[in-house]
Design a protein around this motif. Structure first.
Motif, mmCIF file in Angstrom:
data_model
loop_
_atom_site.group_PDB
_atom_site.id
_atom_site.type_symbol
_atom_site.label_atom_id
_atom_site.label_comp_id
_atom_site.label_asym_id
_atom_site.label_seq_id
_atom_site.Cartn_x
_atom_site.Cartn_y
_atom_site.Cartn_z
ATOM 1 N N ARG A 32 30.951 -47.067 -20.289
ATOM 2 C CA ARG A 32 31.152 -45.668 -20.678
ATOM 3 C C ARG A 32 32.554 -45.189 -20.325
ATOM 4 O O ARG A 32 33.093 -45.534 -19.264
ATOM 5 N N ASN A 33 33.136 -44.385 -21.223
ATOM 6 C CA ASN A 33 34.411 -43.741 -20.907
ATOM 7 C C ASN A 33 34.208 -42.852 -19.694
ATOM 8 O O ASN A 33 33.199 -42.177 -19.565
ATOM 9 N N GLY A 34 35.179 -42.868 -18.802
ATOM 10 C CA GLY A 34 35.083 -42.099 -17.576
ATOM 11 C C GLY A 34 34.431 -42.880 -16.450
ATOM 12 O O GLY A 34 34.519 -42.487 -15.294
ATOM 13 N N VAL A 35 33.772 -43.980 -16.776
ATOM 14 C CA VAL A 35 33.163 -44.843 -15.758
ATOM 15 C C VAL A 35 33.999 -46.104 -15.603
ATOM 16 O O VAL A 35 34.460 -46.421 -14.516
ATOM 17 N N ARG A 36 34.200 -46.807 -16.705
ATOM 18 C CA ARG A 36 34.912 -48.090 -16.611
ATOM 19 C C ARG A 36 36.332 -47.937 -16.086
ATOM 20 O O ARG A 36 36.877 -48.864 -15.483
ATOM 21 N N GLN A 37 36.924 -46.773 -16.232
ATOM 22 C CA GLN A 37 38.277 -46.541 -15.727
ATOM 23 C C GLN A 37 38.323 -46.559 -14.194
ATOM 24 O O GLN A 37 39.391 -46.660 -13.612
ATOM 25 N N ASN A 38 37.158 -46.457 -13.563
ATOM 26 C CA ASN A 38 37.101 -46.486 -12.111
ATOM 27 C C ASN A 38 36.878 -47.888 -11.548
ATOM 28 O O ASN A 38 36.682 -48.052 -10.352
ATOM 29 N N PHE A 39 36.898 -48.889 -12.430
ATOM 30 C CA PHE A 39 36.835 -50.280 -12.006
ATOM 31 C C PHE A 39 38.236 -50.862 -12.041
ATOM 32 O O PHE A 39 39.069 -50.452 -12.862
ATOM 33 N N LYS A 40 38.503 -51.840 -11.168
ATOM 34 C CA LYS A 40 39.823 -52.491 -11.174
ATOM 35 C C LYS A 40 40.112 -53.116 -12.530
ATOM 36 O O LYS A 40 41.232 -53.082 -12.997
ATOM 37 N N GLY A 95 30.031 -51.944 -3.534
ATOM 38 C CA GLY A 95 30.667 -51.324 -4.686
ATOM 39 C C GLY A 95 29.885 -51.588 -5.952
ATOM 40 O O GLY A 95 28.674 -51.751 -5.916
ATOM 41 N N ARG A 96 30.642 -51.615 -7.075
ATOM 42 C CA ARG A 96 30.045 -51.763 -8.413
ATOM 43 C C ARG A 96 28.992 -50.690 -8.650
ATOM 44 O O ARG A 96 27.960 -50.932 -9.267
ATOM 45 N N PHE A 97 29.266 -49.498 -8.136
ATOM 46 C CA PHE A 97 28.334 -48.383 -8.271
ATOM 47 C C PHE A 97 28.463 -47.779 -9.666
ATOM 48 O O PHE A 97 29.553 -47.376 -10.078
ATOM 49 N N VAL A 98 27.352 -47.710 -10.366
ATOM 50 C CA VAL A 98 27.333 -47.102 -11.694
ATOM 51 C C VAL A 98 26.029 -46.319 -11.830
ATOM 52 O O VAL A 98 24.951 -46.865 -11.606
ATOM 53 N N ALA A 99 26.145 -45.054 -12.197
ATOM 54 C CA ALA A 99 24.957 -44.218 -12.396
ATOM 55 C C ALA A 99 24.526 -44.244 -13.853
ATOM 56 O O ALA A 99 25.357 -44.258 -14.761
ATOM 57 N N ALA A 100 23.227 -44.238 -14.071
ATOM 58 C CA ALA A 100 22.690 -44.046 -15.421
ATOM 59 C C ALA A 100 23.043 -42.618 -15.828
ATOM 60 O O ALA A 100 22.957 -41.699 -15.007
ATOM 61 N N PRO A 101 23.465 -42.410 -17.080
ATOM 62 C CA PRO A 101 23.916 -41.075 -17.492
ATOM 63 C C PRO A 101 22.924 -39.949 -17.181
ATOM 64 O O PRO A 101 23.333 -38.877 -16.746
ATOM 65 N N ALA A 102 21.635 -40.185 -17.346
ATOM 66 C CA ALA A 102 20.632 -39.139 -17.117
ATOM 67 C C ALA A 102 20.530 -38.730 -15.653
ATOM 68 O O ALA A 102 20.025 -37.653 -15.353
ATOM 69 N N PHE A 103 21.018 -39.576 -14.746
ATOM 70 C CA PHE A 103 20.887 -39.293 -13.324
ATOM 71 C C PHE A 103 22.219 -39.005 -12.641
ATOM 72 O O PHE A 103 22.251 -38.769 -11.439
ATOM 73 N N ASN A 137 40.022 -41.386 -8.014
ATOM 74 C CA ASN A 137 38.589 -41.107 -8.040
ATOM 75 C C ASN A 137 38.205 -40.275 -6.811
ATOM 76 O O ASN A 137 37.535 -40.738 -5.891
ATOM 77 N N GLU A 138 38.626 -39.015 -6.826
ATOM 78 C CA GLU A 138 38.427 -38.110 -5.696
ATOM 79 C C GLU A 138 36.942 -37.865 -5.406
ATOM 80 O O GLU A 138 36.543 -37.771 -4.247
ATOM 81 N N ARG A 139 36.131 -37.782 -6.443
ATOM 82 C CA ARG A 139 34.701 -37.531 -6.254
ATOM 83 C C ARG A 139 34.056 -38.672 -5.446
ATOM 84 O O ARG A 139 33.285 -38.428 -4.521
ATOM 85 N N ALA A 140 34.389 -39.911 -5.796
ATOM 86 C CA ALA A 140 33.843 -41.050 -5.062
ATOM 87 C C ALA A 140 34.373 -41.071 -3.631
ATOM 88 O O ALA A 140 33.615 -41.316 -2.686
ATOM 89 N N TYR A 141 35.655 -40.795 -3.477
ATOM 90 C CA TYR A 141 36.258 -40.779 -2.138
ATOM 91 C C TYR A 141 35.527 -39.780 -1.242
ATOM 92 O O TYR A 141 35.211 -40.090 -0.076
ATOM 93 N N GLN A 142 35.251 -38.596 -1.761
ATOM 94 C CA GLN A 142 34.538 -37.580 -0.978
ATOM 95 C C GLN A 142 33.133 -38.056 -0.608
ATOM 96 O O GLN A 142 32.680 -37.849 0.521
ATOM 97 N N LYS A 155 46.972 -48.784 -0.822
ATOM 98 C CA LYS A 155 47.883 -49.807 -1.324
ATOM 99 C C LYS A 155 47.611 -50.045 -2.807
ATOM 100 O O LYS A 155 46.462 -50.192 -3.213
ATOM 101 N N ASP A 156 48.681 -50.068 -3.582
ATOM 102 C CA ASP A 156 48.600 -50.399 -5.009
ATOM 103 C C ASP A 156 47.571 -49.561 -5.766
ATOM 104 O O ASP A 156 46.831 -50.072 -6.605
ATOM 105 N N GLY A 157 47.504 -48.263 -5.451
ATOM 106 C CA GLY A 157 46.594 -47.365 -6.155
ATOM 107 C C GLY A 157 45.159 -47.412 -5.672
ATOM 108 O O GLY A 157 44.280 -46.785 -6.269
ATOM 109 N N LEU A 158 44.884 -48.152 -4.604
ATOM 110 C CA LEU A 158 43.536 -48.271 -4.055
ATOM 111 C C LEU A 158 43.489 -47.703 -2.641
ATOM 112 O O LEU A 158 44.460 -47.790 -1.895
#
Length: 171
Positions: A32-40, A95-103, A137-142, A155-158
């Motif tokens: 999904r757009n907005g999700v996959r961008q948060n993976f390396k 890691g590899r956290f991914v939510a189902a859209p409905a949840f 990914n500020e939401r995940a960081y929080q 380091k290197d954007g991570l």
């Protein structure tokens, strides 16, 4: 080959190991757009790539992926994983956290991650966990901060974070 693990319940969420039957949904969630961008590796994956990855994953004893399910309804909430498990050193990456859209945004992935931490402590007997989060990914960081993870390095954007499992893992 990895051992079989029983499902693990934390609050309203149960985590159980990923099966081949889950792959179509996890691929949709991850792409999904907005999700996959948060993976390396943020490019959309094709089915054959995802399936080939799963076939190799099954033989990795230090890599466990779980499907999180809502206990009351049985519906799939998302995916969480623990990998690079160092039993001798007592630590692993999550890691590899991914939510189902409905949840998404309902707090159930927080419970799933908390359950994963409990599994790591009680079942795998680990002492600490670490993770990486993309700086944007500020939401995940929080969320990770609220779950007791502390920033170690940028380091290197991570952002590299870690957490002890000594004491209570319920946050």
């Amino acid at each position: 080959m990895k051992p079989a693990y029983a499902s693990y319940v934390c609050g309203a969420v149960r985590i159980r190991t990923l099966t081949e039957a889950d792959l179509r949904e996890t691929l949709e969630w991850r792409n999904r757009n907005g999700v996959r961008q948060n993976f390396k590796h943020s490019a959309a994956l094709e089915w054959n790539q995802h399936h080939a990855w799963f076939l190799s994953y099954r033989d990795k004893p230090d890599d466990i992926i779980f499907i999180a399910e809502h206990v009351a309804s049985g519906k799939k909430v998302g995916q969480v994983a623990i990998y690079s498990i160092d039993y001798a050193g007592g630590r692993a990456e999550i890691g590899r956290f991914v939510a189902a859209p409905a949840f998404q945004g309902k707090g159930l992935m927080r419970e799933a991650i908390t359950g994963l931490m409990g599994f790591a402590k009680q079942e795998l007997r680990l002492n600490s966990l670490y993770l990486e989060v993309i700086e944007t990914n500020e939401r995940a960081y929080q969320l990770y901060s609220k779950l007791g993870f502390n920033e170690v390095e940028r380091k290197d954007g991570l952002i590299f974070m870690e957490r002890s499992l000594n004491g209570d893992v319920q946050q």
